[in-house]
Design an enzyme around this catalytic site. Structure first.
Site, PDB file in Angstrom:
ATOM      1  N   ASP A 245       0.843  -1.193   0.000  1.00  0.00           N
ATOM      2  CA  ASP A 245       0.000   0.000   0.000  1.00  0.00           C
ATOM      3  C   ASP A 245       0.884   1.251   0.000  1.00  0.00           C
ATOM      4  O   ASP A 245       1.890   1.325   0.709  1.00  0.00           O
ATOM      5  CB  ASP A 245      -0.920   0.005   1.225  1.00  0.00           C
ATOM      6  CG  ASP A 245      -2.078   0.965   1.067  1.00  0.00           C
ATOM      7  OD1 ASP A 245      -3.219   0.503   0.928  1.00  0.00           O
ATOM      8  OD2 ASP A 245      -1.840   2.200   1.074  1.00  0.00           O
TER       9      ASP A 245
ATOM     10  N   GLN B 290     -14.664   2.234   1.207  1.00  0.00           N
ATOM     11  CA  GLN B 290     -13.900   1.915  -0.007  1.00  0.00           C
ATOM     12  C   GLN B 290     -13.630   3.191  -0.792  1.00  0.00           C
ATOM     13  O   GLN B 290     -14.539   3.980  -1.049  1.00  0.00           O
ATOM     14  CB  GLN B 290     -14.691   0.921  -0.876  1.00  0.00           C
ATOM     15  CG  GLN B 290     -13.929   0.466  -2.109  1.00  0.00           C
ATOM     16  CD  GLN B 290     -14.685  -0.589  -2.922  1.00  0.00           C
ATOM     17  OE1 GLN B 290     -15.860  -0.856  -2.669  1.00  0.00           O
ATOM     18  NE2 GLN B 290     -14.012  -1.172  -3.896  1.00  0.00           N
TER      19      GLN B 290
ATOM     20  N   HIS C 234      -7.048  -5.818   1.923  1.00  0.00           N
ATOM     21  CA  HIS C 234      -5.940  -5.237   2.688  1.00  0.00           C
ATOM     22  C   HIS C 234      -5.397  -6.313   3.627  1.00  0.00           C
ATOM     23  O   HIS C 234      -6.181  -7.020   4.270  1.00  0.00           O
ATOM     24  CB  HIS C 234      -6.425  -4.103   3.604  1.00  0.00           C
ATOM     25  CG  HIS C 234      -6.896  -2.869   2.934  1.00  0.00           C
ATOM     26  ND1 HIS C 234      -6.104  -1.748   2.802  1.00  0.00           N
ATOM     27  CD2 HIS C 234      -8.091  -2.546   2.388  1.00  0.00           C
ATOM     28  CE1 HIS C 234      -6.795  -0.779   2.211  1.00  0.00           C
ATOM     29  NE2 HIS C 234      -8.012  -1.243   1.947  1.00  0.00           N
TER      30      HIS C 234
ATOM     31  N   HIS D  88     -10.292  -5.254  -3.505  1.00  0.00           N
ATOM     32  CA  HIS D  88      -8.964  -5.497  -2.944  1.00  0.00           C
ATOM     33  C   HIS D  88      -9.073  -5.985  -1.513  1.00  0.00           C
ATOM     34  O   HIS D  88      -9.974  -5.591  -0.775  1.00  0.00           O
ATOM     35  CB  HIS D  88      -8.083  -4.237  -2.999  1.00  0.00           C
ATOM     36  CG  HIS D  88      -8.730  -2.988  -2.498  1.00  0.00           C
ATOM     37  ND1 HIS D  88      -9.642  -2.280  -3.242  1.00  0.00           N
ATOM     38  CD2 HIS D  88      -8.601  -2.317  -1.326  1.00  0.00           C
ATOM     39  CE1 HIS D  88     -10.039  -1.217  -2.557  1.00  0.00           C
ATOM     40  NE2 HIS D  88      -9.427  -1.230  -1.380  1.00  0.00           N
TER      41      HIS D  88
ATOM     42  N   ASN E  33     -12.927  -3.497   2.286  1.00  0.00           N
ATOM     43  CA  ASN E  33     -13.879  -2.394   2.383  1.00  0.00           C
ATOM     44  C   ASN E  33     -14.799  -2.418   1.168  1.00  0.00           C
ATOM     45  O   ASN E  33     -14.371  -2.767   0.070  1.00  0.00           O
ATOM     46  CB  ASN E  33     -13.132  -1.060   2.451  1.00  0.00           C
ATOM     47  CG  ASN E  33     -12.292  -0.938   3.715  1.00  0.00           C
ATOM     48  OD1 ASN E  33     -12.683  -1.422   4.774  1.00  0.00           O
ATOM     49  ND2 ASN E  33     -11.130  -0.305   3.609  1.00  0.00           N
TER      50      ASN E  33
HETATM   51  P1  AMP Z   1      -9.847   1.389   0.249  1.00  0.00           P
HETATM   52  O1  AMP Z   1     -10.014   2.650   1.031  1.00  0.00           O
HETATM   53  O2  AMP Z   1     -10.238   0.147   0.992  1.00  0.00           O
HETATM   54  O3  AMP Z   1     -10.499   1.500  -1.109  1.00  0.00           O
HETATM   55  O4  AMP Z   1      -8.286   1.224   0.032  1.00  0.00           O
HETATM   56  C1  AMP Z   1      -7.590   1.741  -1.049  1.00  0.00           C
HETATM   57  C2  AMP Z   1      -6.136   1.662  -0.689  1.00  0.00           C
HETATM   58  O5  AMP Z   1      -5.388   1.840  -1.870  1.00  0.00           O
HETATM   59  C3  AMP Z   1      -5.659   2.717   0.302  1.00  0.00           C
HETATM   60  O6  AMP Z   1      -5.096   2.089   1.450  1.00  0.00           O
HETATM   61  C4  AMP Z   1      -4.615   3.498  -0.487  1.00  0.00           C
HETATM   62  O7  AMP Z   1      -3.535   3.928   0.304  1.00  0.00           O
HETATM   63  C5  AMP Z   1      -4.208   2.500  -1.535  1.00  0.00           C
HETATM   64  N1  AMP Z   1      -3.671   3.064  -2.754  1.00  0.00           N
HETATM   65  C6  AMP Z   1      -4.184   4.054  -3.510  1.00  0.00           C
HETATM   66  N2  AMP Z   1      -3.420   4.304  -4.571  1.00  0.00           N
HETATM   67  C7  AMP Z   1      -2.376   3.436  -4.498  1.00  0.00           C
HETATM   68  C8  AMP Z   1      -1.228   3.200  -5.293  1.00  0.00           C
HETATM   69  N3  AMP Z   1      -0.984   3.899  -6.417  1.00  0.00           N
HETATM   70  N4  AMP Z   1      -0.356   2.235  -4.912  1.00  0.00           N
HETATM   71  C9  AMP Z   1      -0.587   1.518  -3.781  1.00  0.00           C
HETATM   72  N5  AMP Z   1      -1.664   1.678  -2.989  1.00  0.00           N
HETATM   73  C10 AMP Z   1      -2.536   2.641  -3.329  1.00  0.00           C
END
Ligand code: AMP
Length: 114
Positions: free
Chosen positions: A30, A94, A102, A100, A87
């Protein structure tokens, strides 16, 4: 999908710190880690969220969970454990509309979430 950042990570258009990749699954760290271990597993197929999974996706999601476990152990979480989170949509927090998982570990995590 054109405007999906995770699809762009799959295609290589956006760089990522990859942990694992095969024909169906990608895992990467992440970009904004919330724990010493924080990585994401995504299907290469663009599925927006867990509500959009179909019966045809059972094998894929089973593989994702097995891989999440394997990678968590590889990241040092085998003994003390980790949190495996999906999420979903706005109430679920989300922010990226590509399914995805986590995986967070390396420190004790609070419960319940705020
Ligand atoms: P969610 O809030 O469950 O949709 O999680 C999305 C996650 O994606 C968050 O923890 C972000 O930090 C992560 N994220 C967003 N853009 C990137 C990226 N380019 N590379 C890695 N993680 C990312």
């Amino acid at each position: 999908m054109d405007d999906c950042i995770f699809c762009k990570i799959i295609s290589g258009e956006i760089p990522s710190k990859k942990l694992y990749e095969d024909d169906e699954i990608l895992a990467f760290h992440d970009v904004s880690p919330q724990a010493p271990v924080h990585f994401l597993l995504i299907p290469k197929k663009h599925i927006r969220n867990i509500m959009e999974l179909g019966k045809d996706d059972v094998a894929l999601t089973g593989r994702m969970i097995n891989k999440a476990q394997e990678l968590a152990v590889g990241q040092g979480c085998g003994e003390k454990g980790a949190r495996f989170v999906i999420n979903c949509k706005s109430d679920g927090g989300q922010t990226v509309n590509h399914l995805h998982i986590h995986v967070l570990g390396g420190r004790p995590l609070d419960w319940p979430p705020g």
